[in-house]
Design an enzyme around this catalytic site. Structure first.
Site, mmCIF file in Angstrom:
data_model
loop_
_atom_site.group_PDB
_atom_site.id
_atom_site.type_symbol
_atom_site.label_atom_id
_atom_site.label_comp_id
_atom_site.label_asym_id
_atom_site.label_seq_id
_atom_site.Cartn_x
_atom_site.Cartn_y
_atom_site.Cartn_z
ATOM 1 N N CYS A 160 27.760 47.428 42.134
ATOM 2 C CA CYS A 160 27.313 46.613 43.266
ATOM 3 C C CYS A 160 26.878 45.248 42.732
ATOM 4 O O CYS A 160 26.043 45.178 41.837
ATOM 5 C CB CYS A 160 26.146 47.294 43.961
ATOM 6 N N GLU A 198 38.799 41.245 36.253
ATOM 7 C CA GLU A 198 39.344 41.307 37.618
ATOM 8 C C GLU A 198 38.285 41.625 38.669
ATOM 9 O O GLU A 198 38.327 42.662 39.342
ATOM 10 C CB GLU A 198 40.483 42.321 37.683
ATOM 11 N N CYS A 207 22.933 44.964 49.348
ATOM 12 C CA CYS A 207 23.853 43.917 49.812
ATOM 13 C C CYS A 207 23.441 43.444 51.207
ATOM 14 O O CYS A 207 23.445 42.251 51.498
ATOM 15 C CB CYS A 207 25.292 44.427 49.811
ATOM 16 N N GLU A 233 47.293 38.301 31.364
ATOM 17 C CA GLU A 233 47.923 39.615 31.258
ATOM 18 C C GLU A 233 49.286 39.604 31.936
ATOM 19 O O GLU A 233 49.472 38.963 32.969
ATOM 20 C CB GLU A 233 47.098 40.686 31.985
ATOM 21 N N TRP A 279 51.105 51.408 37.796
ATOM 22 C CA TRP A 279 50.369 51.573 39.058
ATOM 23 C C TRP A 279 51.174 51.197 40.293
ATOM 24 O O TRP A 279 50.674 51.242 41.405
ATOM 25 C CB TRP A 279 49.061 50.783 39.012
HETATM 26 C C1 GLA Z 1 44.752 44.792 35.239
HETATM 27 C C2 GLA Z 1 43.562 45.004 34.333
HETATM 28 C C3 GLA Z 1 43.903 45.690 33.065
HETATM 29 C C4 GLA Z 1 44.924 46.772 33.263
HETATM 30 C C5 GLA Z 1 46.137 46.200 33.936
HETATM 31 C C6 GLA Z 1 47.246 47.200 34.135
HETATM 32 O O1 GLA Z 1 45.308 43.563 35.164
HETATM 33 O O2 GLA Z 1 42.869 43.827 34.066
HETATM 34 O O3 GLA Z 1 42.710 46.225 32.548
HETATM 35 O O4 GLA Z 1 44.383 47.774 34.054
HETATM 36 O O5 GLA Z 1 45.763 45.734 35.200
HETATM 37 O O6 GLA Z 1 48.343 46.622 34.780
#
Ligand code: GLA
Length: 675
Positions: free
Chosen positions: A115, A150, A160, A307, A315
């Site tokens: 949170c 992220e 909140c 990245e 995913w």
């Molecule tokens: C995100 C995260 C990473 C990883 C990637 C996998 O961008 O920042 O830690 O989980 O996805 O695609």
């Protein structure tokens, strides 16, 4: 410049040796050298390893990792590990756990799970950032701080809710002002006490994630949650800066991620970085647009590609392998649009948990004899050879497309007029038309200085914030071309309708008035019929989603609807305003129409394509010290030819000089240097 400490395109990525033994790490070093890896992002998810309880901190394992990498002269993007809290913290201090949209208190699990208004989370995140910075402040290899990971997700807990009221007091000052802004006399919602205000989720005003009874409170809650997470970022950043004022600080963003107002975030970040995970069927123009949005966050400053996967993802519903050459091609696509780093998630594949099938430079087999490794090593070599040539080079676009997160929130929260209206798609339609014609384009905020541009396109600019209309008027009066579309100029920053006729504050510059807004049923279309040929535009085109029924006031009518009760009324207008003109596109047109429209507008303003290339051959430009670097990228699976123009240009990647008809291999890349 991002890469001051070692001036080349940084090459590397997320590295988690805490998941491995020492022998594996030895082997990693050997392979990193083979692959030309020179930067590693470490310590992204290690909070539990560093801190086993309130008072014990253990950095010895991290010291080891840092020393190992330093010995190999690998630079460090050092993360703060606050993207996932330890289990003990959740057990002992449940305030770190979020409450979800349905109102359920979460238990320990997952990541990005704290949170943002939890006193415990803030306390320990701050201490951790401070301890890391103090410990490694003099370490010469650290080139970047990577705060958390992220950021995203919203929380609806009591903390909140309380903090939301404080945020609202700051924004509105009085309950009277708030009641007015939210139009609470609707449905008997008048608030007499701040404590009567509750978080808008499935237990109160909202359903289905973005349906709401009151846009005002829902919009403010999105602003508030974005701000709350930003407070967490700023808190860690300030701790880091206390010890290391000269090391830049970033956090990895996610392109068009809906929940955070990245334009606001970028103001607090030294460097923008982002994670690029297109799926195999994402249009190349969409990825290009996302890169340009990331570049636009800091008005054109280069960004980090933090990245991308070297091979597969894990995913998405279907995780196809990147075909041979695609990883290189997409890496250069990022660079072409402003990235000064090429980094991966991840350097070595993990053995367990949900990311074990996520691609890596070093795959499960553990050696370098894989296609993915070979491709990574080849790119590593190439980037070494490029040196610092294109670092910090900029875009000199004369065309800009606007994007605004608050506008998106307001649009998505609006009940009516059509669920088929998707803001990002509408923005992409215009970007795609520019992309297909190789028109260099910036993605900009509504606050950007417009005087740099000749053409500014603001699709579905539903929300008009204070001062925006005046800035558009000035831009057009001074000779610019402004384009907006149906469902624009409808509300102010509180989602209150601007009375007196749509498009409200934009009515003056657009020279039209919209009387009705018609939503078309799925599969239904109307027609855009040109009154006379205009450049390549002739005859009729299809349009759909929404049709504004408009009246031309001072504007001239270029095309009219071809069907329905508003047949013969304007659908495309041009208004001369001062030295410039503004165009209103009253419906969502097909791609052919947009191609023609864009070509005409660029022609009128003397904006030229970078090159003429066949379908799937993308071109983007970066400019440095008067030299242009033209990236030509062939997304096709076969060789293509294109006209490179009369002048002789050197391809930085092959050293060859080309001019006239040139061929580019399947999935090939050229960087043409032009004085
Ligand atoms: C995100 C995260 C990473 C990883 C990637 C996998 O961008 O920042 O830690 O989980 O996805 O695609």
């Amino acid at each position: 410049m991002i890469n001051e400490k070692f001036p080349k395109i940084w090459y590397g990525g997320d590295y988690n040796p805490e998941q491995w033994d020492k022998a594996t790490m030895e082997e990693d070093m050997r392979m990193f050298n083979l692959a030309g890896i020179d930067v590693a992002t470490v310590n992204v998810f290690s909070w539990a390893k560093i801190q086993r309880d309130e008072v014990s901190y253990d950095f010895t394992w991290l010291d080891d990792i840092i020393e190992r990498l330093t010995k190999e002269n690998i630079y460090l993007c050092l993360a703060t590990s606050t993207g996932a809290h330890p289990a003990w913290m959740a057990k002992k201090y449940p305030d770190v756990l979020r409450v979800d949209y349905e109102g359920r208190k979460r238990k320990f699990g997952g990541r990005h799970n704290s949170c943002p208004n939890s006193p415990t989370y803030r306390k320990y995140a701050k201490i951790l950032a401070g301890k890391l910075a103090e410990r490694y402040k003099d370490h010469p290899q650290i080139v970047m701080w990577h705060v958390s990971n992220e950021y995203g997700g919203y929380c609806y807990c009591d903390n909140c809710e309380k903090q939301f009221r404080v945020w609202l007091k700051e924004r509105y000052g009085t309950l009277e002002a708030l009641n007015k802004a939210w139009n609470t006399s609707f449905w008997s919602h008048t608030f007499y006490d701040w404590d009567e205000i509750v978080a808008p989720n499935a237990l109160s005003e909202e359903w289905s994630g973005n349906r709401t009874n009151f846009q005002g409170i829902s919009l403010d809650y999105r602003r508030f949650q974005s701000d709350s997470l930003l407070e967490c970022f700023k808190m860690e950043r300030d701790e880091l800066k206390r010890w290391t004022p000269d090391i830049p600080v970033t956090t990895n963003l996610m392109g068009f991620y809906p929940e955070l107002d990245y334009f606001k975030w970028a103001k607090e970040m030294d460097v923008v970085s982002w994670d690029n995970y297109p799926s195999m069927d994402t249009p190349f123009s969409f990825t290009a647009m996302a890169h340009n949005l990331m570049r636009g966050l800091k008005s054109g400053q280069p960004f980090m590609l933090m990245e991308q996967t070297p091979g597969v993802q894990n995913w998405q519903p279907y995780n196809s392998a990147k075909r041979p050459g695609v990883m290189r091609l997409w890496s250069y696509q990022a660079v072409a649009h402003g990235a000064d780093t090429v980094m991966f998630f991840q350097l070595r594949r993990s053995v367990g948990a949900c990311e074990k099938y996520h691609g890596a430079v070093i795959e499960h087999v553990g050696h370098e004899h894989t296609r993915v490794f070979r491709e990574c090593a080849e790119l590593g070599k190439e980037l070494q050879q490029l040196g610092d040539t294109i670092l910090d080079a900029r875009s000199e676009a004369k065309v800009a497309v606007m994007y605004d997160w608050e506008n998106r929130w307001a649009l998505e929260l609006s009940s009516g007029p059509s669920i088929a209206l998707n803001y990002v798609n509408e923005v992409h339609k215009y970007y795609d038309a520019l992309y297909k014609q190789n028109i260099q384009t910036d993605m900009i905020s509504v606050e950007e200085d417009l005087s740099k541009y000749k053409v500014v396109i603001a699709p579905v600019m539903y929300m008009v914030k204070p001062g925006f209309a005046e800035r558009v008027e000035r831009f057009v009066a001074q000779g610019g071309t402004f384009v907006t579309t149906f469902f624009s100029g409808i509300v102010n920053e509180n989602d209150l309708v601007t009375l007196g006729g749509y498009p409200g504050e934009l009515r003056n510059v657009m020279g039209i008035w919209a009387e009705e807004i018609d939503a078309l049923l799925p599969g239904h279309q109307n027609e855009i019929v040109l009154r006379q040929d205009w450049g390549g535009l002739r005859g009729s085109y299809s349009c759909g989603i929404l049709c504004d029924v408009i009246h031309a006031e001072t504007a001239e009518v270029l095309a009219e609807y071809g069907a329905d009760y508003y047949k013969g009324t304007p659908v495309l207008t041009r208004n001369k305003f001062g030295n410039g003109q503004s165009y209103y596109v009253a419906s969502s047109p097909d791609a052919d129409f947009l191609q023609g429209l864009i070509a005409n507008l660029c022609e009128e303003q003397g904006v030229k394509p970078l090159l003429n290339t066949p379908d799937g051959v993308e071109v983007a430009e970066r400019v440095k010290n008067g030299t242009s670097y033209l990236f030509v990228m062939n997304h096709n699976a076969e060789e293509m030819t294109f006209d490179a123009g009369a002048s002789r240009q050197r391809d930085l990647l092959t050293g060859k000089t080309i001019s006239g008809q040139a061929t580019i291999p399947a999935r090939g890349v050229m960087i043409l240097e032009r004085a």
